[in-house]
Design a protein around this motif. Structure first.
Motif, PDB file in Angstrom:
ATOM      1  N   PRO A 130      30.450  14.352  14.741  1.00  0.00           N
ATOM      2  CA  PRO A 130      29.648  14.924  13.583  1.00  0.00           C
ATOM      3  C   PRO A 130      30.700  14.727  12.253  1.00  0.00           C
ATOM      4  O   PRO A 130      31.753  14.907  12.460  1.00  0.00           O
ATOM      5  N   LEU A 131      30.112  14.797  10.995  1.00  0.00           N
ATOM      6  CA  LEU A 131      30.823  15.041  10.086  1.00  0.00           C
ATOM      7  C   LEU A 131      31.287  16.543   9.814  1.00  0.00           C
ATOM      8  O   LEU A 131      32.276  16.789   9.259  1.00  0.00           O
ATOM      9  N   THR A 132      30.212  17.349  10.246  1.00  0.00           N
ATOM     10  CA  THR A 132      30.588  18.827  10.138  1.00  0.00           C
ATOM     11  C   THR A 132      31.618  19.217  11.286  1.00  0.00           C
ATOM     12  O   THR A 132      31.339  18.725  12.437  1.00  0.00           O
ATOM     13  N   PRO A 133      32.224  20.093  11.039  1.00  0.00           N
ATOM     14  CA  PRO A 133      33.079  20.478  12.123  1.00  0.00           C
ATOM     15  C   PRO A 133      32.555  21.100  13.320  1.00  0.00           C
ATOM     16  O   PRO A 133      31.692  21.819  13.121  1.00  0.00           O
ATOM     17  N   LEU A 134      32.864  20.704  14.579  1.00  0.00           N
ATOM     18  CA  LEU A 134      32.386  21.297  15.512  1.00  0.00           C
ATOM     19  C   LEU A 134      33.517  21.988  16.432  1.00  0.00           C
ATOM     20  O   LEU A 134      34.545  21.586  16.804  1.00  0.00           O
ATOM     21  N   TYR A 135      33.189  23.243  16.814  1.00  0.00           N
ATOM     22  CA  TYR A 135      34.223  23.975  17.518  1.00  0.00           C
ATOM     23  C   TYR A 135      33.598  24.707  18.802  1.00  0.00           C
ATOM     24  O   TYR A 135      32.497  24.633  19.008  1.00  0.00           O
ATOM     25  N   PHE A 136      34.518  24.910  19.714  1.00  0.00           N
ATOM     26  CA  PHE A 136      34.019  25.652  21.037  1.00  0.00           C
ATOM     27  C   PHE A 136      33.962  27.315  20.921  1.00  0.00           C
ATOM     28  O   PHE A 136      35.037  27.614  20.283  1.00  0.00           O
ATOM     29  N   THR A 137      33.090  27.791  21.316  1.00  0.00           N
ATOM     30  CA  THR A 137      33.031  29.232  21.508  1.00  0.00           C
ATOM     31  C   THR A 137      32.741  29.852  22.574  1.00  0.00           C
ATOM     32  O   THR A 137      32.047  29.272  23.237  1.00  0.00           O
ATOM     33  N   ASP A 138      33.372  30.846  23.168  1.00  0.00           N
ATOM     34  CA  ASP A 138      33.102  31.531  24.397  1.00  0.00           C
ATOM     35  C   ASP A 138      31.875  32.575  24.175  1.00  0.00           C
ATOM     36  O   ASP A 138      31.651  33.209  25.042  1.00  0.00           O
ATOM     37  N   ASN A 139      31.368  32.632  22.917  1.00  0.00           N
ATOM     38  CA  ASN A 139      30.494  33.863  22.710  1.00  0.00           C
ATOM     39  C   ASN A 139      29.335  33.070  21.781  1.00  0.00           C
ATOM     40  O   ASN A 139      29.141  33.413  20.492  1.00  0.00           O
ATOM     41  N   ILE A 140      28.574  32.165  22.305  1.00  0.00           N
ATOM     42  CA  ILE A 140      27.578  31.483  21.463  1.00  0.00           C
ATOM     43  C   ILE A 140      26.498  32.487  20.951  1.00  0.00           C
ATOM     44  O   ILE A 140      25.878  32.531  19.971  1.00  0.00           O
ATOM     45  N   GLU A 141      26.151  33.559  21.761  1.00  0.00           N
ATOM     46  CA  GLU A 141      25.399  34.631  21.518  1.00  0.00           C
ATOM     47  C   GLU A 141      25.551  35.225  20.264  1.00  0.00           C
ATOM     48  O   GLU A 141      24.602  35.705  19.503  1.00  0.00           O
ATOM     49  N   TYR A 142      27.006  35.565  19.781  1.00  0.00           N
ATOM     50  CA  TYR A 142      27.207  36.050  18.555  1.00  0.00           C
ATOM     51  C   TYR A 142      26.899  35.146  17.441  1.00  0.00           C
ATOM     52  O   TYR A 142      26.324  35.948  16.609  1.00  0.00           O
ATOM     53  N   PHE A 143      26.873  33.961  17.483  1.00  0.00           N
ATOM     54  CA  PHE A 143      26.279  33.105  16.338  1.00  0.00           C
ATOM     55  C   PHE A 143      24.779  33.025  16.376  1.00  0.00           C
ATOM     56  O   PHE A 143      24.271  32.874  15.244  1.00  0.00           O
ATOM     57  N   LYS A 144      24.222  33.259  17.471  1.00  0.00           N
ATOM     58  CA  LYS A 144      22.730  33.084  17.589  1.00  0.00           C
ATOM     59  C   LYS A 144      22.088  34.265  16.641  1.00  0.00           C
ATOM     60  O   LYS A 144      21.112  33.951  16.033  1.00  0.00           O
ATOM     61  N   ASN A 145      22.857  35.468  16.458  1.00  0.00           N
ATOM     62  CA  ASN A 145      22.231  36.425  15.668  1.00  0.00           C
ATOM     63  C   ASN A 145      22.803  36.698  14.358  1.00  0.00           C
ATOM     64  O   ASN A 145      22.740  37.613  13.600  1.00  0.00           O
ATOM     65  N   LYS A 146      23.706  35.488  14.091  1.00  0.00           N
ATOM     66  CA  LYS A 146      24.349  35.617  12.659  1.00  0.00           C
ATOM     67  C   LYS A 146      23.842  34.847  11.544  1.00  0.00           C
ATOM     68  O   LYS A 146      22.984  33.896  12.102  1.00  0.00           O
ATOM     69  N   GLU A 147      23.612  35.636  10.469  1.00  0.00           N
ATOM     70  CA  GLU A 147      22.662  34.738   9.502  1.00  0.00           C
ATOM     71  C   GLU A 147      23.843  34.298   8.701  1.00  0.00           C
ATOM     72  O   GLU A 147      24.408  34.614   7.536  1.00  0.00           O
ATOM     73  N   SER A 148      24.215  33.174   8.960  1.00  0.00           N
ATOM     74  CA  SER A 148      25.259  32.299   8.132  1.00  0.00           C
ATOM     75  C   SER A 148      24.893  30.878   8.604  1.00  0.00           C
ATOM     76  O   SER A 148      24.077  30.513   9.469  1.00  0.00           O
ATOM     77  N   SER A 149      25.629  29.843   7.853  1.00  0.00           N
ATOM     78  CA  SER A 149      25.504  28.438   7.858  1.00  0.00           C
ATOM     79  C   SER A 149      26.251  28.120   9.228  1.00  0.00           C
ATOM     80  O   SER A 149      26.995  27.188   8.897  1.00  0.00           O
ATOM     81  N   VAL A 150      25.746  28.548  10.330  1.00  0.00           N
ATOM     82  CA  VAL A 150      26.500  27.718  11.408  1.00  0.00           C
ATOM     83  C   VAL A 150      25.410  27.371  12.551  1.00  0.00           C
ATOM     84  O   VAL A 150      24.329  27.857  12.892  1.00  0.00           O
ATOM     85  N   GLY A 151      25.785  25.891  12.865  1.00  0.00           N
ATOM     86  CA  GLY A 151      24.808  25.487  13.817  1.00  0.00           C
ATOM     87  C   GLY A 151      25.164  25.648  14.978  1.00  0.00           C
ATOM     88  O   GLY A 151      26.574  25.942  15.400  1.00  0.00           O
ATOM     89  N   ILE A 152      24.396  25.589  16.192  1.00  0.00           N
ATOM     90  CA  ILE A 152      24.570  26.036  17.499  1.00  0.00           C
ATOM     91  C   ILE A 152      24.057  25.028  18.150  1.00  0.00           C
ATOM     92  O   ILE A 152      22.770  24.446  18.234  1.00  0.00           O
ATOM     93  N   ILE A 153      24.925  24.319  19.272  1.00  0.00           N
ATOM     94  CA  ILE A 153      24.490  23.244  20.121  1.00  0.00           C
ATOM     95  C   ILE A 153      24.856  23.924  21.509  1.00  0.00           C
ATOM     96  O   ILE A 153      26.130  24.106  22.105  1.00  0.00           O
ATOM     97  N   ASP A 154      23.875  24.250  22.204  1.00  0.00           N
ATOM     98  CA  ASP A 154      23.922  25.200  23.543  1.00  0.00           C
ATOM     99  C   ASP A 154      23.051  23.926  24.503  1.00  0.00           C
ATOM    100  O   ASP A 154      21.875  24.169  24.808  1.00  0.00           O
ATOM    101  N   LEU A 155      23.672  23.083  25.117  1.00  0.00           N
ATOM    102  CA  LEU A 155      22.999  22.118  26.093  1.00  0.00           C
ATOM    103  C   LEU A 155      22.828  22.970  27.540  1.00  0.00           C
ATOM    104  O   LEU A 155      21.897  22.349  28.050  1.00  0.00           O
ATOM    105  N   THR A 156      23.372  24.011  27.538  1.00  0.00           N
ATOM    106  CA  THR A 156      22.689  24.773  28.821  1.00  0.00           C
ATOM    107  C   THR A 156      21.447  25.244  28.844  1.00  0.00           C
ATOM    108  O   THR A 156      20.761  25.472  30.182  1.00  0.00           O
ATOM    109  N   VAL A 157      20.700  25.271  27.601  1.00  0.00           N
ATOM    110  CA  VAL A 157      19.347  25.779  27.639  1.00  0.00           C
ATOM    111  C   VAL A 157      18.463  24.762  28.057  1.00  0.00           C
ATOM    112  O   VAL A 157      17.394  24.892  28.696  1.00  0.00           O
ATOM    113  N   TYR A 158      18.933  23.341  28.416  1.00  0.00           N
ATOM    114  CA  TYR A 158      18.174  22.424  28.862  1.00  0.00           C
ATOM    115  C   TYR A 158      17.797  22.573  30.662  1.00  0.00           C
ATOM    116  O   TYR A 158      16.921  21.826  31.011  1.00  0.00           O
ATOM    117  N   GLY A 159      18.777  23.459  30.945  1.00  0.00           N
ATOM    118  CA  GLY A 159      18.163  23.772  32.529  1.00  0.00           C
ATOM    119  C   GLY A 159      18.792  22.669  33.460  1.00  0.00           C
ATOM    120  O   GLY A 159      19.137  23.095  34.582  1.00  0.00           O
TER     121      GLY A 159
END
Ligand code: AMP
Ligand code: MG
Length: 318
Positions: free
Chosen positions: A227-256
């Motif tokens: 993507p053109l937007t920087p993509l980073y790995f995090t070991d704490n995706i939950e932290y970003f889920k609750n954050k009100e900022s301009s951060v996109g989340i791609i969590d492919l584990t949700v698909y089961g």
């Protein structure tokens, strides 16, 4: 040039036979197709995608009986694997015959052959009666397209026709394999897993890492599918889920399951990229079976080996 979305396999075939290039659906991702026996047409693929000339193209044929026309010394394992997985998302790297122009294989003496299963692509292959060279229908290094609309976003104004076959049913690229003596190598992870190829061939399959020089695939680049937007790995995706900022989340584990994760991978990357986030965070799925192909794409799509946790950013390798 105005780009038109069309539904006629006849029209697409006619354009290819005239030496044109047409985007078309495959079961994996959309491809940018040309007559593989027409060097001028194949050159248009490289120019349109801005693909480097060292990166060879996959050649698509209608059935296994075509392989001998374009390759020599085909190992028995190819026939065994093809019986189970072709038509479908496996690509076989074989010694090429001279009839395949050098531009298709970027000057190397092997050719990558695949038998696609998508009915529209098969119709085009039948109508053309020629092998068709087709890389993914995106600008070089960018996210692979899985719908006609994605292709339009990538190549609008650069090609004349996109054959619309709806959403690609698999959504991730083919598995590229090569052979040496009794051994089989995976050059690119894809929908068919290493374990599945081992089971059907009865042979051990070796993964080739980017750094391996001898049998490596010229297309194995560090950055890809990006993507053109920087993509980073995090070991704490939950932290970003609750954050009100301009951060996109791609969590492919949700698909089961990994099949759904693979199917949604490029669509999710593209959707997040279009939102204009400051950055996107993601995490790996389980690294086994199809998970290896998904993680390979995520790794190459990411802008670096970076882990972010809360306000702490760790740059690995820096
Ligand atoms: P794509 O551009 O998405 O169609 O990917 C095609 C992949 O197949 C790239 O990784 C290429 O490097 C690989 N490939 C194509 N032809 C060959 C070949 N003759 N030998 C090794 N890898 C190949
Ligand atoms: Mg590609």
């Amino acid at each position: 040039m105005k780009t038109k979305i069309i539904n006629s396999a006849d029209k697409a075939s006619g354009e290819i036979l005239k030496g044109g290039i047409v985007a078309l659906p495959t079961e994996t991702v959309y491809g940018l197709a040309a007559d593989a026996l027409n060097p001028g047409a194949v050159l248009k693929i490289y120019e349109t995608k801005k693909r480097p000339d060292f990166n060879p193209l996959i050649v698509h044929v209608s059935g296994i009986s075509e392989f001998e026309k374009y390759a020599v010394s085909i190992p028995n394992a190819v026939y065994k694997i093809a019986e189970k997985f072709s038509p479908g998302p496996v690509t076989y790297v074989l010694s090429k015959r001279n009839v395949i122009p050098d531009i298709v294989t970027a000057g190397i003496d092997t050719v990558a052959l695949r038998i696609p299963s998508h009915p529209l692509f098969r119709e085009v292959l039948e109508k053309c009666g020629r092998p068709i060279a087709a890389p993914s229908a995106n600008m070089f290094g960018r996210i692979s397209p899985t719908t006609a609309e994605d292709v339009l976003k990538e190549l609008n104004g650069k090609i004349e026709y996109i054959l619309d076959g709806g959403r690609c049913p698999i959504g991730i690229e083919s598995t590229v394999i090569s052979f040496e003596g009794e051994r089989i190598f995976v050059l690119r992870h894809g929908f068919v897993t290493k374990e599945e190829i081992e089971a059907v061939s009865g042979k051990e399959v070796t993964e080739i890492k980017e750094s391996a020089s001898k049998i490596s695939s010229p297309g194995m680049l560090k950055s890809h599918y990006a993507p053109l937007t920087p993509l980073y790995f995090t070991d704490n995706i939950e932290y970003f889920k609750n954050k009100e900022s301009s951060v996109g989340i791609i969590d492919l584990t949700v698909y089961g399951n990994l099949r759904e994760a693979a199917l949604n991978l490029f669509a999710d990357l593209r959707a997040a990229d279009e939102k204009g986030y400051d950055f996107i965070v993601t995490k790996y799925v389980e690294n086994k079976g199809l998970g290896r192909a998904v993680n390979d794409r995520l790794k190459k799509a990411s802008s670096g080996n970076v882990i972010i946790e809360r306000d702490k950013v760790t740059f690995l390798n820096k």
